[in-house]
Design a protein around this motif. Structure first.
Motif, PDB file in Angstrom:
ATOM      1  N   ALA A   1      70.146  33.099 -34.775  1.00 38.57           N
ATOM      2  CA  ALA A   1      69.750  33.409 -33.403  1.00 38.57           C
ATOM      3  C   ALA A   1      69.829  34.894 -33.089  1.00 38.57           C
ATOM      4  N   ARG A   2      70.151  35.701 -34.092  1.00 38.46           N
ATOM      5  CA  ARG A   2      70.278  37.130 -33.853  1.00 38.46           C
ATOM      6  C   ARG A   2      68.913  37.791 -33.653  1.00 38.46           C
ATOM      7  N   GLU A   3      68.939  39.026 -33.202  1.00 35.43           N
ATOM      8  CA  GLU A   3      67.703  39.786 -33.032  1.00 35.43           C
ATOM      9  C   GLU A   3      67.024  39.974 -34.394  1.00 35.43           C
ATOM     10  N   PRO A   4      65.697  40.045 -34.410  1.00 36.72           N
ATOM     11  CA  PRO A   4      64.997  40.267 -35.684  1.00 36.72           C
ATOM     12  C   PRO A   4      65.468  41.547 -36.368  1.00 36.72           C
ATOM     13  N   VAL A   5      65.495  41.514 -37.696  1.00 39.09           N
ATOM     14  CA  VAL A   5      65.871  42.702 -38.458  1.00 39.09           C
ATOM     15  C   VAL A   5      64.641  43.434 -38.977  1.00 39.09           C
ATOM     16  N   LEU A   6      63.493  42.773 -38.977  1.00 38.26           N
ATOM     17  CA  LEU A   6      62.221  43.409 -39.310  1.00 38.26           C
ATOM     18  C   LEU A   6      61.249  43.136 -38.173  1.00 38.26           C
ATOM     19  N   HIS A   7      60.515  44.164 -37.771  1.00 40.12           N
ATOM     20  CA  HIS A   7      59.616  44.054 -36.623  1.00 40.12           C
ATOM     21  C   HIS A   7      58.210  44.494 -37.026  1.00 40.12           C
TER      22      HIS A   7
ATOM     23  N   LEU B   1      63.510  42.841 -46.348  1.00 40.76           N
ATOM     24  CA  LEU B   1      62.110  42.805 -46.755  1.00 40.76           C
ATOM     25  C   LEU B   1      61.992  42.283 -48.184  1.00 40.76           C
ATOM     26  N   MET B   2      62.850  42.754 -49.067  1.00 37.80           N
ATOM     27  CA  MET B   2      62.812  42.293 -50.460  1.00 37.80           C
ATOM     28  C   MET B   2      63.108  40.800 -50.551  1.00 37.80           C
ATOM     29  N   ARG B   3      64.053  40.343 -49.744  1.00 38.30           N
ATOM     30  CA  ARG B   3      64.366  38.916 -49.748  1.00 38.30           C
ATOM     31  C   ARG B   3      63.178  38.083 -49.283  1.00 38.30           C
ATOM     32  N   ALA B   4      62.483  38.575 -48.281  1.00 34.97           N
ATOM     33  CA  ALA B   4      61.318  37.848 -47.776  1.00 34.97           C
ATOM     34  C   ALA B   4      60.225  37.768 -48.833  1.00 34.97           C
ATOM     35  N   VAL B   5      60.008  38.868 -49.541  1.00 34.05           N
ATOM     36  CA  VAL B   5      58.966  38.894 -50.563  1.00 34.05           C
ATOM     37  C   VAL B   5      59.329  37.996 -51.742  1.00 34.05           C
ATOM     38  N   SER B   6      60.587  38.020 -52.163  1.00 32.11           N
ATOM     39  CA  SER B   6      61.001  37.254 -53.334  1.00 32.11           C
ATOM     40  C   SER B   6      61.291  35.791 -53.016  1.00 32.11           C
ATOM     41  N   GLY B   7      61.263  35.413 -51.736  1.00 33.46           N
ATOM     42  CA  GLY B   7      61.501  34.021 -51.362  1.00 33.46           C
ATOM     43  C   GLY B   7      62.957  33.646 -51.242  1.00 33.46           C
ATOM     44  N   THR B   8      63.869  34.638 -51.239  1.00 32.22           N
ATOM     45  CA  THR B   8      65.299  34.338 -51.205  1.00 32.22           C
ATOM     46  C   THR B   8      65.915  34.497 -49.812  1.00 32.22           C
ATOM     47  N   VAL B   9      65.101  34.856 -48.813  1.00 37.47           N
ATOM     48  CA  VAL B   9      65.681  35.125 -47.496  1.00 37.47           C
ATOM     49  C   VAL B   9      66.358  33.885 -46.919  1.00 37.47           C
ATOM     50  N   ALA B  10      65.827  32.696 -47.187  1.00 35.77           N
ATOM     51  CA  ALA B  10      66.431  31.461 -46.670  1.00 35.77           C
ATOM     52  C   ALA B  10      67.807  31.215 -47.275  1.00 35.77           C
ATOM     53  N   LEU B  11      68.020  31.682 -48.500  1.00 31.73           N
ATOM     54  CA  LEU B  11      69.324  31.512 -49.145  1.00 31.73           C
ATOM     55  C   LEU B  11      70.413  32.321 -48.459  1.00 31.73           C
ATOM     56  N   HIS B  12      69.993  33.298 -47.656  1.00 26.27           N
ATOM     57  CA  HIS B  12      70.933  34.149 -46.925  1.00 26.27           C
ATOM     58  C   HIS B  12      70.933  33.829 -45.429  1.00 26.27           C
ATOM     59  N   GLY B  13      70.386  32.675 -45.076  1.00 32.75           N
ATOM     60  CA  GLY B  13      70.390  32.248 -43.681  1.00 32.75           C
ATOM     61  C   GLY B  13      69.298  32.869 -42.831  1.00 32.75           C
TER      62      GLY B  13
ATOM     63  N   LEU C   1      61.466  53.325 -43.551  1.00 37.05           N
ATOM     64  CA  LEU C   1      61.839  52.228 -42.682  1.00 37.05           C
ATOM     65  C   LEU C   1      63.044  52.631 -41.839  1.00 37.05           C
ATOM     66  N   GLU C   2      62.942  52.459 -40.528  1.00 36.33           N
ATOM     67  CA  GLU C   2      64.057  52.733 -39.622  1.00 36.33           C
ATOM     68  C   GLU C   2      64.212  51.572 -38.650  1.00 36.33           C
ATOM     69  N   LEU C   3      65.415  50.994 -38.627  1.00 38.66           N
ATOM     70  CA  LEU C   3      65.728  49.902 -37.702  1.00 38.66           C
ATOM     71  C   LEU C   3      64.660  48.818 -37.731  1.00 38.66           C
ATOM     72  N   GLY C   4      64.238  48.459 -38.931  1.00 38.74           N
ATOM     73  CA  GLY C   4      63.322  47.341 -39.096  1.00 38.74           C
ATOM     74  C   GLY C   4      61.866  47.650 -38.861  1.00 38.74           C
ATOM     75  N   ARG C   5      61.523  48.929 -38.716  1.00 38.10           N
ATOM     76  CA  ARG C   5      60.131  49.313 -38.477  1.00 38.10           C
ATOM     77  C   ARG C   5      59.710  50.414 -39.446  1.00 38.10           C
ATOM     78  N   VAL C   6      58.473  50.362 -39.899  1.00 40.03           N
ATOM     79  CA  VAL C   6      57.915  51.458 -40.683  1.00 40.03           C
ATOM     80  C   VAL C   6      57.540  52.567 -39.716  1.00 40.03           C
ATOM     81  N   VAL C   7      58.137  53.739 -39.884  1.00 41.17           N
ATOM     82  CA  VAL C   7      57.902  54.843 -38.957  1.00 41.17           C
ATOM     83  C   VAL C   7      57.138  55.994 -39.602  1.00 41.17           C
ATOM     84  N   LEU C   8      57.042  55.999 -40.941  1.00 45.69           N
ATOM     85  CA  LEU C   8      56.351  57.084 -41.610  1.00 45.69           C
ATOM     86  C   LEU C   8      55.833  56.586 -42.946  1.00 45.69           C
TER      87      LEU C   8
END
Length: 263
Positions: free
Chosen positions: A13-19, A44-56, A213-220
């Motif tokens: 339920a936390r705030e998104p970490v990637l936006h 981001l790496m966890r999302a790409v590799s499919g392991t993000v669910a393993l970390h909640g 990447l800064e605070l979950g956003r690509v800035v440059l």
């Protein structure tokens, strides 16, 4: 080869970490993803590799396409089977197993014995230290040797795209340089690399393009060579005083124009 568009990730339920993160990796070369601790690189790496669910965590928006196919939400084994392989942060080798046994574990998805033998030979050529220690338990290797083994084990699966998460973390400067040379060699051999790093100097020296990447956003984002001359990157990540030569760059060129994202 890899296209990420509008990616959002959250944990519980936390705030998104990637936006709304978007980036692309071509069929050749090295793409660097830079950022400080907490920027969202590992998520981001966890999302790409499919392991993000393993970390909640979970992907809540956006798409991840690998070779034209959507893989957001795919299970890790399926992602590896497609040829997208991650070397996670922290050198997770199998300590009780020998170097050779670790490499065999990496090649478990490769059915051809001839292909496994050929790849092992290539890996030992790239990492002669591992060849010397092939019968040594992985847990007794130095930190640098364990990082070599983690990368070598991933290469044994014959990846189409390699994800490297903080490969220089905790290593001495001499070994950081060696890891950078290894990344360059892997790309030169035809395996593109998405390199996640806090060590901006090393990452930008081997990458063709880069994202900040800064605070979950690509800035440059832009070519790696131009990012390395960006005042912001030099000040925050390279430890240089960009203001000292801001008025006179010394070569008569205008400051590089980089794409800045503020979404």
């Amino acid at each position: 080869m890899l296209e990420i568009e509008g990616l959002a990730v959250r944990y519980g339920a936390r705030e998104p970490v990637l936006h709304g993160v978007s980036l692309a990796v071509a069929e050749a070369g090295v793409v660097a993803l830079l950022g400080a601790n907490g920027a969202g690189k590992t998520s981001l790496m966890r999302a790409v590799s499919g392991t993000v669910a393993l970390h909640g965590g979970s992907v809540t928006a956006g798409s991840i396409r690998f070779l034209g196919q959507e893989i957001a939400g795919a299970n890790p084994a399926g992602v590896v089977a497609r040829g997208l392989v991650q070397v996670p942060e922290g050198r997770h080798v199998f300590g009780p197993l020998t170097v050779e046994e670790n490499l065999d574990a990496g090649a478990i998805t490769v059915r051809s014995r001839e292909a496994r033998t050929r790849t092992r030979h290539q890996v030992f050529e790239m990492f002669p230290r591992l060849a010397e220690r092939r019968r040594q338990r992985a847990g007794t290797l130095s930190g640098g040797e364990q990082q070599m083994l983690a990368i070598a084990r991933a290469l044994m699966s014959q990846p189409k795209l390699l994800l490297l998460d903080e490969p220089s973390l905790g290593l001495a400067p001499r070994l950081v340089k060696q890891i950078g040379e290894t990344v360059r060699e892997i790309a030169r051999d035809g395996v593109p690399v998405l390199l996640v790093e806090q060590n901006a100097a090393m990452a930008l020296s081997v990458a063709h393009s880069a994202y900040l990447l800064e605070l979950g956003r690509v800035v440059l984002t832009g070519p790696a060579g131009e990012l390395s001359h960006s005042d912001e990157v030099r000040r925050l990540y390279l430890g240089e005083d960009a203001e000292a030569d801001a008025e006179d760059p010394g070569d008569g060129r205008a400051a590089p124009q980089l794409a800045r994202w503020t979404a």
